[in-house]
Write a protein that holds these residues in place. Sequence first.
Motif, PDB file in Angstrom:
ATOM      1  N   GLY A  96       0.788  -1.221   0.000  1.00  0.00           N
ATOM      2  CA  GLY A  96       0.000   0.000   0.000  1.00  0.00           C
ATOM      3  C   GLY A  96       0.828   1.283   0.000  1.00  0.00           C
ATOM      4  N   ASP A  97       2.155   1.181   0.180  1.00  0.00           N
ATOM      5  CA  ASP A  97       3.019   2.361   0.170  1.00  0.00           C
ATOM      6  C   ASP A  97       3.494   2.644  -1.246  1.00  0.00           C
ATOM      7  OD1 ASP A  97       2.816   2.490   2.933  1.00  0.00           O
ATOM      8  OD2 ASP A  97       4.726   1.460   3.282  1.00  0.00           O
ATOM      9  N   LYS A  98       3.618   3.913  -1.571  1.00  0.00           N
ATOM     10  CA  LYS A  98       4.147   4.328  -2.869  1.00  0.00           C
ATOM     11  C   LYS A  98       5.279   5.310  -2.607  1.00  0.00           C
ATOM     12  CE  LYS A  98       1.267   4.900  -6.275  1.00  0.00           C
ATOM     13  NZ  LYS A  98       0.282   5.436  -7.226  1.00  0.00           N
ATOM     14  N   PHE A  99       6.396   5.093  -3.282  1.00  0.00           N
ATOM     15  CA  PHE A  99       7.572   5.934  -3.098  1.00  0.00           C
ATOM     16  C   PHE A  99       7.986   6.551  -4.425  1.00  0.00           C
ATOM     17  CE2 PHE A  99       7.732   2.443  -0.018  1.00  0.00           C
ATOM     18  CZ  PHE A  99       7.754   3.164   1.170  1.00  0.00           C
ATOM     19  N   THR A 100       8.623   7.709  -4.347  1.00  0.00           N
ATOM     20  CA  THR A 100       9.099   8.376  -5.551  1.00  0.00           C
ATOM     21  C   THR A 100      10.615   8.273  -5.621  1.00  0.00           C
ATOM     22  OG1 THR A 100       7.243   9.924  -5.464  1.00  0.00           O
ATOM     23  CG2 THR A 100       9.125  10.559  -6.835  1.00  0.00           C
ATOM     24  N   LEU A 101      11.092   7.888  -6.799  1.00  0.00           N
ATOM     25  CA  LEU A 101      12.525   7.802  -7.071  1.00  0.00           C
ATOM     26  C   LEU A 101      12.933   8.907  -8.026  1.00  0.00           C
ATOM     27  CD1 LEU A 101      13.095   3.996  -7.779  1.00  0.00           C
ATOM     28  CD2 LEU A 101      14.118   5.317  -5.928  1.00  0.00           C
ATOM     29  N   GLN A 102      14.082   9.487  -7.783  1.00  0.00           N
ATOM     30  CA  GLN A 102      14.639  10.483  -8.681  1.00  0.00           C
ATOM     31  C   GLN A 102      15.910   9.902  -9.298  1.00  0.00           C
ATOM     32  OE1 GLN A 102      16.911  13.815  -7.054  1.00  0.00           O
ATOM     33  NE2 GLN A 102      15.677  15.180  -8.329  1.00  0.00           N
TER      34      GLN A 102
END
Length: 153
Positions: free
Chosen positions: A50-56
């Motif tokens: 359920g977690d969403k993370f952003t990658l750069q």
Amino acid sequence: MASISSRRLAKELAEIHSEGCPVGINLVKADDFTCWWFTIEVMGESLYQGDKFTLQFRFDPQYPISSPAVQFVVTEGRQAPIHPHVYSNGHICASILGNEWSPVLSVVAVCVTLQSMLASCKDKQRPVDNDRYVRHAPDNPKKTQFHYDDDTV
């Protein structure tokens, strides 16, 4: 004449637009050939369900010969995953971003690897040296000489 880096990134971006990304990985934004953002979500049962993370991803002119600078985006209200290989500032200690980088790896392959790293996590905790590292960390994670647990002496 376009550089090797810009040709390679143009090819990768075209593939993402035509074929899409694997499940749980989405391209958010691509600023030409300098900086791209993706969201990653672990599919199935895991500590991060359920977690969403952003990658750069930040690319230098030597990409794909040199790895991109990859980190989780940390902003107010958004934190990096709590994981033994992810510092609270978003820097990632992963050998594929360092001494095991290969030009055959793509941006999507890196996302899949990091998604898998999260999926296989058994214990949510920060690296033991998190506080010290974050206090002294460079802006660019590529400027850090990480020690990988699988390094041989």
